[in-house]
Design a protein around this motif. Structure first.
Motif, PDB file in Angstrom:
ATOM      1  N   GLN A  81     -10.031  29.750  10.181  1.00  0.00           N
ATOM      2  CA  GLN A  81      -9.141  30.394  11.136  1.00  0.00           C
ATOM      3  C   GLN A  81      -9.868  30.598  12.466  1.00  0.00           C
ATOM      4  OE1 GLN A  81      -6.081  31.206  11.611  1.00  0.00           O
ATOM      5  NE2 GLN A  81      -5.263  30.668   9.601  1.00  0.00           N
ATOM      6  N   ILE A  82      -9.066  30.667  13.539  1.00  0.00           N
ATOM      7  CA  ILE A  82      -9.572  30.942  14.876  1.00  0.00           C
ATOM      8  C   ILE A  82      -8.983  32.272  15.338  1.00  0.00           C
ATOM      9  CG2 ILE A  82      -9.727  30.119  17.262  1.00  0.00           C
ATOM     10  CD1 ILE A  82     -11.127  28.280  15.290  1.00  0.00           C
ATOM     11  N   ALA A  83      -9.804  33.133  15.944  1.00  0.00           N
ATOM     12  CA  ALA A  83      -9.335  34.425  16.443  1.00  0.00           C
ATOM     13  C   ALA A  83      -8.314  34.236  17.558  1.00  0.00           C
ATOM     14  CB  ALA A  83     -10.525  35.242  16.946  1.00  0.00           C
ATOM     15  N   PRO A  84      -7.444  35.236  17.778  1.00  0.00           N
ATOM     16  CA  PRO A  84      -6.405  35.112  18.815  1.00  0.00           C
ATOM     17  C   PRO A  84      -6.947  34.800  20.203  1.00  0.00           C
ATOM     18  CG  PRO A  84      -5.949  36.990  17.398  1.00  0.00           C
ATOM     19  CD  PRO A  84      -7.302  36.487  17.007  1.00  0.00           C
ATOM     20  N   ILE A 118       2.164  44.118  11.189  1.00  0.00           N
ATOM     21  CA  ILE A 118       1.647  43.423  12.364  1.00  0.00           C
ATOM     22  C   ILE A 118       2.061  41.952  12.281  1.00  0.00           C
ATOM     23  CG2 ILE A 118      -0.432  42.833  13.677  1.00  0.00           C
ATOM     24  CD1 ILE A 118      -1.820  45.179  12.226  1.00  0.00           C
ATOM     25  N   ALA A 119       2.523  41.403  13.383  1.00  0.00           N
ATOM     26  CA  ALA A 119       2.947  40.008  13.414  1.00  0.00           C
ATOM     27  C   ALA A 119       1.746  39.078  13.273  1.00  0.00           C
ATOM     28  CB  ALA A 119       3.680  39.711  14.718  1.00  0.00           C
ATOM     29  N   GLY A 120       1.949  37.982  12.555  1.00  0.00           N
ATOM     30  CA  GLY A 120       0.891  37.007  12.384  1.00  0.00           C
ATOM     31  C   GLY A 120       0.951  35.932  13.454  1.00  0.00           C
ATOM     32  N   LEU A 121      -0.076  35.082  13.458  1.00  0.00           N
ATOM     33  CA  LEU A 121      -0.139  33.946  14.366  1.00  0.00           C
ATOM     34  C   LEU A 121       0.191  32.670  13.599  1.00  0.00           C
ATOM     35  CD1 LEU A 121      -3.341  34.685  16.488  1.00  0.00           C
ATOM     36  CD2 LEU A 121      -0.963  35.185  17.040  1.00  0.00           C
ATOM     37  N   PRO A 122       0.817  31.701  14.241  1.00  0.00           N
ATOM     38  CA  PRO A 122       1.142  30.432  13.570  1.00  0.00           C
ATOM     39  C   PRO A 122      -0.049  29.490  13.545  1.00  0.00           C
ATOM     40  CG  PRO A 122       1.984  30.395  15.799  1.00  0.00           C
ATOM     41  CD  PRO A 122       1.374  31.760  15.609  1.00  0.00           C
ATOM     42  N   ARG A 123      -1.101  29.870  12.804  1.00  0.00           N
ATOM     43  CA  ARG A 123      -2.320  29.062  12.783  1.00  0.00           C
ATOM     44  C   ARG A 123      -2.693  28.711  11.351  1.00  0.00           C
ATOM     45  NH1 ARG A 123      -6.343  31.510  17.477  1.00  0.00           N
ATOM     46  NH2 ARG A 123      -5.093  30.796  19.219  1.00  0.00           N
TER      47      ARG A 123
END
Length: 311
Positions: free
Chosen positions: A176-179, A306-311
């Motif tokens: 994973q990559i941080a926001p 908390i909303a997630g990221l599409p990653r």
């Protein structure tokens, strides 16, 4: 976290199933699930490793086979253009018979089903078993070759770089990559005695290289995480643990479930999943607050704050 209650189970047919209140709900059940991802329309795609399929679950709960003969596809991702990225081709013995496939990373047009190979080798040497994939905000793909002991970055056609390899890493799995694109997280899933079973964190430079490795969270001596997702605040949601020994040096110290880990490496919450093995998870839904979890034969879903990221 708020969790949902209603579910669907699939064993050849779809069947409604009520789950207990305040428990993750079963979205569907198949055989051995992996690599969930959700598209912009709310469809959830996930891999099924026993019968070599990519499955599709619609927002209305209709389950279909999106791709037969999936080449042992595992980790999935939807790119910014809405195309399906798949890590494929690791050898398998899930049916008791050794099976070989073509190790590669592919991209599928979800409208036409057309598949193109993005990469299948590094400097002329074939990959061993691409496993999981993520993306940064520049559109660069990062994927792991678990059995090949390497992590690669794909910047575009013909632009492939190996950013980590053995002996600096052992058995890389989820990534994973941080926001803010400043940190890369990498799961180590080495089942051998003394093997790394942890999440590593690296500083991610603007050029896509990494430095300054540190142990972000350690699962040893239990089963490490397999895959993970990340939310908009940078918390990791790691699928880890097992409830049954499998002939490795892993212990049952790591309970089966979702480990929510802060950017500082602190365990914020543990969400138990009632399966012997858990594999991966991904955010979806209109508000990106539904977490889909693959575990054993089952696809679960639960609500997050908390909303997630599409990653």
């Amino acid at each position: 976290m708020k969790r949902l209650v209603v579910a669907l189970q699939f064993v050849g047919l779809l069947m409604p199933l009520l789950a207990a209140a305040q428990q993750p709900e079963i979205a569907t059940s198949v055989a051995f699930t992996e690599g969930p991802v959700a598209d912009r329309d709310g469809n959830v795609y996930f891999t099924e490793l026993v019968f070599q399929r990519i499955m599709k679950l619609t927002p209305k709960g209709v389950l279909t086979v999106f791709r037969e003969q999936s080449n042992n596809a595992n980790g999935l991702l939807i790119d910014p253009e809405g195309r399906l990225i798949a890590c494929e081709g690791a050898s398998s013995q899930r049916l008791g018979v050794p099976q070989t496939f073509k190790p590669q990373v592919t991209r599928t047009d979800l409208r036409t089903g057309k598949i193109e190979v993005l990469t299948d080798n590094y400097q002329g040497k074939p990959f061993v078993g691409p496993n999981d994939v993520t993306i940064d905000s520049k559109g660069r793909l990062y994927f792991t070759d678990l059995t090949g002991g390497a992590v690669y970055r794909l910047d575009g056609p013909g632009q492939l770089a190996r950013i980590l390899t053995t002996p600096d890493i052992q058995r890389p799995n989820g990534i994973q990559i941080a926001p803010d694109d400043k940190t890369m997280y990498l799961i180590e899933a080495n089942q051998s005695q003394g093997g790394a079973r942890m999440i590593r964190a690296y500083d991610l430079r603007p050029d896509g290289t990494v430095t300054n490795m540190r142990v972000h969270y350690n699962f040893y001596p239990g089963r490490s995480a397999d895959g993970m997702s990340i939310d908009s605040e940078g918390n990791l949601y790691a699928s880890a643990g097992m409830g049954q020994l499998r002939g490795t040096s892993e212990t049952l110290d790591t309970k089966t479930g979702i480990y929510v880990i802060s950017p500082q490496g602190k365990l914020l919450k543990f969400i138990p999943i009632a399966e012997d093995y858990i594999t991966n998870n991904a955010f979806g839904g209109p508000d990106m607050k539904t977490l889909y979890v693959t575990a054993g034969k089952t696809l679960y879903r639960l609500r997050t704050d908390i909303a997630g990221l599409p990653r």
